[in-house]
Structure formats: C-alpha cells, structure tokens
Design a protein around this motif. Sequence first.
Motif, PDB file in Angstrom:
ATOM      1  N   LEU A 148       0.877  -1.091   0.050  1.00 14.54           N
ATOM      2  CA  LEU A 148       0.000   0.039   0.042  1.00 14.54           C
ATOM      3  C   LEU A 148       1.034   1.214   0.002  1.00 14.54           C
ATOM      4  CD1 LEU A 148      -2.752   1.488   0.364  1.00 14.54           C
ATOM      5  CD2 LEU A 148      -2.160   1.232   2.944  1.00 14.54           C
ATOM      6  N   VAL A 171      -3.475  11.259   3.252  1.00 20.61           N
ATOM      7  CA  VAL A 171      -4.054   9.690   2.842  1.00 20.61           C
ATOM      8  C   VAL A 171      -4.271   8.991   4.227  1.00 20.61           C
ATOM      9  CG1 VAL A 171      -3.940   7.573   1.541  1.00 20.61           C
ATOM     10  CG2 VAL A 171      -3.561   9.743   0.362  1.00 20.61           C
ATOM     11  N   PHE A 172      -3.135   8.850   4.904  1.00 19.56           N
ATOM     12  CA  PHE A 172      -3.091   8.142   6.058  1.00 19.56           C
ATOM     13  C   PHE A 172      -4.022   8.769   7.031  1.00 19.56           C
ATOM     14  CE2 PHE A 172       1.710   6.670   5.374  1.00 19.56           C
ATOM     15  CZ  PHE A 172       1.326   5.791   4.438  1.00 19.56           C
ATOM     16  N   ALA A 175      -7.330   7.589   6.567  1.00 18.42           N
ATOM     17  CA  ALA A 175      -7.506   6.190   6.888  1.00 18.42           C
ATOM     18  C   ALA A 175      -7.892   6.035   8.223  1.00 18.42           C
ATOM     19  CB  ALA A 175      -6.121   5.358   6.343  1.00 18.42           C
ATOM     20  N   ALA A 178     -11.192   7.132   9.278  1.00 15.09           N
ATOM     21  CA  ALA A 178     -12.321   6.217   8.812  1.00 15.09           C
ATOM     22  C   ALA A 178     -12.321   5.293  10.251  1.00 15.09           C
ATOM     23  CB  ALA A 178     -11.977   5.461   7.712  1.00 15.09           C
ATOM     24  N   ARG A 179     -11.104   4.869  10.570  1.00 16.79           N
ATOM     25  CA  ARG A 179     -11.367   4.053  11.797  1.00 16.79           C
ATOM     26  C   ARG A 179     -12.048   4.326  12.923  1.00 16.79           C
ATOM     27  NH1 ARG A 179      -6.454   0.334  14.781  1.00 16.79           N
ATOM     28  NH2 ARG A 179      -6.619  -0.477  12.740  1.00 16.79           N
ATOM     29  N   LEU A 190     -11.134  -3.430   6.800  1.00 19.37           N
ATOM     30  CA  LEU A 190     -11.355  -2.071   7.073  1.00 19.37           C
ATOM     31  C   LEU A 190     -10.381  -1.536   8.186  1.00 19.37           C
ATOM     32  CD1 LEU A 190     -12.252   0.632   6.422  1.00 19.37           C
ATOM     33  CD2 LEU A 190     -14.193   0.415   7.539  1.00 19.37           C
ATOM     34  N   TYR A 193      -6.536  -1.797   7.227  1.00 22.84           N
ATOM     35  CA  TYR A 193      -5.882  -0.752   6.606  1.00 22.84           C
ATOM     36  C   TYR A 193      -6.233   0.785   7.175  1.00 22.84           C
ATOM     37  CZ  TYR A 193      -4.664  -3.471   2.481  1.00 22.84           C
ATOM     38  OH  TYR A 193      -3.904  -4.587   1.703  1.00 22.84           O
ATOM     39  N   THR A 194      -6.633   0.720   8.393  1.00 20.32           N
ATOM     40  CA  THR A 194      -6.930   2.113   8.794  1.00 20.32           C
ATOM     41  C   THR A 194      -5.793   2.126  10.221  1.00 20.32           C
ATOM     42  OG1 THR A 194      -8.779   1.334  10.084  1.00 20.32           O
ATOM     43  CG2 THR A 194      -9.075   2.425   8.045  1.00 20.32           C
ATOM     44  N   THR A 195      -5.053   1.440  10.173  1.00 19.50           N
ATOM     45  CA  THR A 195      -4.048   1.513  11.391  1.00 19.50           C
ATOM     46  C   THR A 195      -3.112   2.605  11.551  1.00 19.50           C
ATOM     47  OG1 THR A 195      -1.935   0.291  12.330  1.00 19.50           O
ATOM     48  CG2 THR A 195      -2.461  -0.134  10.125  1.00 19.50           C
ATOM     49  N   LEU A 198       0.575   3.134   9.994  1.00 18.77           N
ATOM     50  CA  LEU A 198       0.938   3.570   8.765  1.00 18.77           C
ATOM     51  C   LEU A 198       1.925   5.022   8.773  1.00 18.77           C
ATOM     52  CD1 LEU A 198      -2.395   3.413   6.914  1.00 18.77           C
ATOM     53  CD2 LEU A 198      -0.289   2.048   6.362  1.00 18.77           C
TER      54      LEU A 198
END
Length: 348
Positions: A148, A171-172, A175, A178-179, A190, A193-195, A198
């Motif tokens: 990613l 972008v991070f 993400a 979103a979490r 989901l 990828y939203t950790t 990043l």
Amino acid sequence: MNIIPENDHAAPRRVQQYTSIQVLRGLAALMVVVYHLPAALGMLDLRIPILNSGVNLFFVISGFVMVLSTENRRRDHRAFLMQRFTRVVPFYWVMTFLMVAALWLFAGRAVSLEQTTNSLLFIPYLDTVTGYVQPVLGVGWTLNLEILFYILFAATMGFGRLTQMAAVGVVFAIAVAARIIFKPAADTVLFFYTTPILFEFLAGMALGHLVRGLTRLPVFLGASAIVFAIMSVLVMVLGFNLPRTLAQGIPALILVAACISLESYFRLFAPRVLAILGDASYSLYLTHPIVLLATAPVVASANLSPWLAGVVIVTACIAVCLASYSFIEKPLLAISRMSRSAHQVKAQ
C-alpha cells in the motif's frame, strides 16, 4: 559500499549504504523471531512485548529507504513499482508456497486455494484459524501494508518533497479517521488498513529528507537519544497501556534517527556479524515462521529447558535464513534484475 542492504523490501543500489540501518534491520528481524518464539513453544507467558517493536523499526526504515532510493533519480513511478515488485514479490511467493507445505506437513492444516491466492496477491482476508487479518505466511501482513505504501509513494513521486509528504500524510490521516468514525471490528479488512502504524512510513520519509542534518548532530546527542528510545519503549510498553504507534512507533523513530546520526561510528565499530544479519534480514523475517513450525515440536519433545530450546531454535532460524539468502533470495534477485534490464532494453 552500496546503499541500504540488498535485503530491503525496496533496496536500492548505487546509493551509499548506511551501516547503522543495516544493523538495525538485522536486530529488528531478530527481535521479531524471539518475540514469536514463546508462542511456537506453547509458552505465551514468556513472551516479551517490547520485541514486536522490530516491526515498527521496519516501517520507519522503509519510509527512510524509499526517499533515499529515489533521490536524484528519474521519477518514473512504473519503474519504481517494477523494482519494488521484483525485489519483494518473488521471494515472498516462494516462502508462501513453502509455508503452505509446512502447515500441511507439521500442523495438519490444509490451506485453501482462495487463501493461497489472496496471500500471493496481497489481498488481506480474515484467517479464521488465527482470528487475524493476515496471509498464509503470517508475517506477510506487514508486506500488505508495505505494498500500500509503495503504491501511494509511486503515485506521488511527481510531487515536490514537502508536497509528497503532505499527500501521503493526508491519505494516512483519512484512513485513521475512517477507523475512528466507522469503528470497524478488529477482524475486518477496514480495521487492518486504517491502522495508525501507517504514520511510521511517513516518519521514515521525514528522516530521509533530514538525513544530512542528522549526520551532523553531536555524538553525545545521538548516544543519549538511543538510551532515551530504549528506556521510553520499556516504560511505555510495560508501564502504560498506550496505542502501539505512540508506545513503539515514536521510540522506533528516535532510535533510527539516533543511529543514523552515529553512522560514522557504526561503520568503524559495528560487528560484521550484525551487518551479515542485516543482509539476510528479509530472509530471516520470512523464513522464521516456517522454521518455528518445523523445529519447535522436535525441540519441545527433547525436554530441553525453555532457554536452551530457545537458543537452539533461534540458531536454526539464523542458519536457515543465511542459507535461504544465499541460495534462494540472491539468485531470485539476480534473475529479477536481469529480467527487468531486458524489459527496459526491449522498451527502448
């Protein structure tokens, strides 16, 4: 000397090598091996939480390497992605197939075609056996995040340095937001990828842009920072229930920066064995789950003390990784380079 070791997920060539980064990579991989060891021996109570900080070191180093590997070079995102693909994927595929075989031979577990395919294509899925979102080769979850990052880095290569970092950071941030907003379950893609981890790639990128300033820092400041990083991760991991990015990511960032600032001393005094381990760290990282699966039951049946059993298994992991590096990883890398060169000549 060449730049960052050839074992790096994205190791560039023709750039100055940082012995400090080489040493950190070897130590990070070894930390991960020892962290996984108690589970393999069925002794979870012996697990040392701080040792999984090796993964945080890898993420910071990856961001650092990406910046240095593209500095003063043609900003061709396709060539960049091809280089990353040929460096990371072939060896990972081989290890994935070996893990499928090892699970069948040593654990009696059959891996489905869908699980194998998803693993090979870096498509995260929930492993119902472990309860984690991870590929067949469990440690490959970090590669899913690496891929990613590579894609995002390639997409922003045409930007200026600060603009690229800002774009990656946005972008991070989206993400992670979103979490927070959607509160996905821990066993979902989901959530994976939203950790916040990043952001450690972004921190490494910042170090890559600041590297010249870091190498001019006073020695006492670098040495003090190393001590501070080690002590802070001990305090935060063992004494406070903080998010991993804070408890382990920030100390990892400080440690990498401090070691870079002491690069000249690493070149003079770093033991050769650590540099060799750094060369083979990608092999150590990917082969050790297979070695643990194969050797732990045998060693456990020998009724050795936990510490002696650990020494035997870690020694086996290192021996296998050195052999794997010499006879599998390096030949695959050579083939990939020749293939990439032939493709470039044909394209011209």
